[in-house]
Design a protein around this motif. Structure first.
Motif, short mmCIF file in Angstrom:
data_model
loop_
_atom_site.label_atom_id
_atom_site.label_comp_id
_atom_site.label_asym_id
_atom_site.label_seq_id
_atom_site.Cartn_x
_atom_site.Cartn_y
_atom_site.Cartn_z
N PHE A 11 0.83 -1.20 0.00
CA PHE A 11 0.00 0.00 0.00
C PHE A 11 0.87 1.25 0.00
N THR A 15 -0.17 1.90 4.21
CA THR A 15 -1.43 2.10 4.92
C THR A 15 -2.60 1.81 4.00
N TYR A 16 -3.54 0.99 4.47
CA TYR A 16 -4.78 0.78 3.73
C TYR A 16 -5.70 1.96 4.04
N TYR A 42 -7.64 1.21 -5.77
CA TYR A 42 -8.71 0.86 -4.83
C TYR A 42 -9.07 2.02 -3.90
N VAL A 51 -8.03 -7.66 -1.42
CA VAL A 51 -7.28 -8.63 -0.64
C VAL A 51 -5.83 -8.41 -0.97
N ARG A 52 -5.01 -8.26 0.05
CA ARG A 52 -3.58 -8.06 -0.15
C ARG A 52 -2.81 -9.00 0.75
N VAL A 55 -4.83 -10.99 3.23
CA VAL A 55 -5.68 -10.29 4.19
C VAL A 55 -6.82 -9.59 3.44
N TYR A 57 -9.32 -6.82 3.08
CA TYR A 57 -9.48 -5.45 3.57
C TYR A 57 -10.85 -4.89 3.23
N ARG A 58 -11.40 -5.27 2.08
CA ARG A 58 -12.73 -4.76 1.72
C ARG A 58 -13.52 -5.88 1.07
N SER A 59 -14.72 -6.09 1.56
CA SER A 59 -15.56 -7.19 1.09
C SER A 59 -16.77 -6.71 0.31
#
Length: 192
Positions: A11, A15-16, A42, A51-52, A55, A57-59
């Motif tokens: 990122f 940071t996401y 994104y 997904v990174r 993990v 992160y956003r669904s």
């Protein structure tokens, strides 16, 4: 690559979140990368799977007929149609990129001469990722928008990927951020 663990994503500013910017070269250097390309934009919208490195992160799927690139834990690529996919379907993915469109699926080009990313010119700087075989990938970054480079249409980009044997290929964020970085240097000519 010898193992899918080497196909990592990073990122901006480590940071996401939304609207965080950093150059591909700065991200690559801070991540001790050998090779890097820009990603999927994104952080400038509120939906689209993210997904990174395993993990989620956003669904939240994008509405409409948007496609995501899923890279599974074995390193195989597939295209997920977000309006038909639930987050549980991608929960064990290694990476999921949400930009698009898909360029090649099941060895066939799936864009045509009318395909284009919204608000985009037909010949742009482009970034794409494709799978040739197990753990064998192709990354393409083309320049564009300059006197030296006209750029590529999505169909032209798909043909480049197909000509090199990709069975699945996906368009990532292009335009001014299209960057390829290798061993400490940007090796293309980004416009931004």
């Amino acid at each position: 690559v010898s193992d899918i663990a080497y196909l990592k994503a990073a990122f901006a500013d480590d940071t996401y979140g939304r609207n965080i910017k950093e150059t591909t070269s700065d991200i690559a250097e801070s991540s001790s990368a050998i090779f890097a390309i820009n990603g999927d934009f994104y952080g400038f919208r509120d939906d689209g799977f993210v997904v990174r490195n395993g993990v989620l992160y956003r669904s939240t799927a994008r509405s409409g007929d948007d496609e995501a690139l899923v890279i599974d834990s074995d390193g195989n690529f597939s295209i997920a149609y977000e309006n038909e996919t639930d987050a549980a379907d991608i929960a064990d993915a290694w990476q999921v990129f949400s930009f698009g469109p898909a360029l090649i699926e099941n060895g066939e080009i799936v864009v045509n001469s009318n395909s284009e990313v919204s608000q985009s010119m037909t010949s742009n700087p482009r970034t794409a990722i494709g799978q040739i075989s197990a753990l064998h990938y192709l990354f393409v970054v083309s320049d564009g928008r300059t006197d030296e480079s006209a750029g590529l249409s999505l169909l032209q980009l798909a043909q480049v990927m197909a000509d090199r044997g990709c069975t699945v290929a996906y368009n990532l964020d292009g335009g001014g951020s299209s960057t390829m970085w290798f061993n400490g240097s940007v090796i293309n000519n980004p416009t931004d």
